[in-house]
Scaffold this active site. Structure first.
Site, PDB file in Angstrom:
ATOM      1  N   HIS A  50       0.799  -1.079  -0.075  1.00 47.76           N
ATOM      2  CA  HIS A  50       0.031  -0.039   0.040  1.00 47.76           C
ATOM      3  C   HIS A  50       0.755   1.156  -0.044  1.00 47.76           C
ATOM      4  CE1 HIS A  50       0.808  -1.177   4.352  1.00 47.76           C
ATOM      5  NE2 HIS A  50       0.795   0.105   4.321  1.00 47.76           N
ATOM      6  N   CYS A  56       4.904  10.048   9.681  1.00 50.87           N
ATOM      7  CA  CYS A  56       4.648   8.962   8.505  1.00 50.87           C
ATOM      8  C   CYS A  56       3.169   8.535   8.677  1.00 50.87           C
ATOM      9  CB  CYS A  56       5.559   7.754   8.975  1.00 50.87           C
ATOM     10  SG  CYS A  56       5.787   7.288  10.346  1.00 50.87           S
ATOM     11  N   HIS A  97      -0.393   7.059   5.941  1.00 49.34           N
ATOM     12  CA  HIS A  97      -0.998   6.517   4.640  1.00 49.34           C
ATOM     13  C   HIS A  97      -1.974   7.827   4.195  1.00 49.34           C
ATOM     14  CE1 HIS A  97      -0.251   3.148   7.259  1.00 49.34           C
ATOM     15  NE2 HIS A  97       0.230   2.792   6.183  1.00 49.34           N
ATOM     16  N   GLU A 145       4.924  -1.232   2.437  1.00 49.03           N
ATOM     17  CA  GLU A 145       4.515   0.049   1.929  1.00 49.03           C
ATOM     18  C   GLU A 145       5.368   0.581   0.763  1.00 49.03           C
ATOM     19  OE1 GLU A 145       2.836   2.205   5.661  1.00 49.03           O
ATOM     20  OE2 GLU A 145       5.052   2.586   5.568  1.00 49.03           O
TER      21      GLU A 145
END
Length: 176
Positions: free
Chosen positions: A28, A62, A64, A110
């Site tokens: 992702h 950090c 998403h 990631e």
């Protein structure tokens, strides 16, 4: 609120619930930010309420991106939400990929857009206690040694960034 993140499923990018992506170890999108000042990097210690790696030290920020959110927009949003940092220009450094076990049956797989910014003197972060329990300016010159000396106190991805991508992240990082 359910958060859907851009995740590859059978080779196609799709919105997948964030926890499901981590439970299944699906590849992702993510962002990571490193804020610098006068040769130091701003680290954050993750809040104890985080669903993985609570209490561990990480890079500045950090997260998403949400579905259909650009990486730089996500980075700016989370800097503000986690650390009250606004109006710090970010420079895209590169996109890197890693896979790491973050405990509790969760896997971070990631594809990360890395951003670096320079925080002006006089500006300080304002921690959101739901996200961050502590911040610290650490000399870039000694960061790798500190992580090596106490590896259990740092997130898996910070280990990976320093071991594999430090040249990409920090090379000319303070240049305008």
């Amino acid at each position: 609120m359910t958060i859907h993140i851009p995740t590859w499923v059978n080779g196609t990018l799709q919105p997948v619930e964030k926890l499901e992506a981590h439970l299944r170890g699906l590849r992702h999108k993510a962002i990571s930010v490193f804020i610098l000042r006068d040769g130091d990097v701003l680290l954050q210690r993750r809040a104890m309420g985080k669903y993985h790696t609570p209490g561990l030290w990480a890079n500045t920020c950090c997260t998403h991106p949400q579905w259909d959110e650009a990486g730089v927009d996500c980075a700016m949003r989370r800097l503000d939400e986690e650390l009250g940092v606004k109006d710090v220009p970010l420079r895209y450094r590169d996109t890197v990929e890693y896979r790491a076990d973050v405990g509790g049956g969760l896997i971070e797989h990631e594809v990360v857009d890395i951003f670096v910014g320079e925080m002006p003197s006089g500006m300080e972060p304002v921690m959101n206690p739901e996200e961050v329990m502590e911040v610290e300016w650490t000399p870039l010159a000694t960061l790798a040694q500190r992580v090596e000396a106490s590896p259990e106190t740092f997130t898996p991805w910070l280990h990976i960034y320093l071991r594999k991508y430090a040249d990409i992240i920090f090379e000319s990082a303070t240049d305008a």
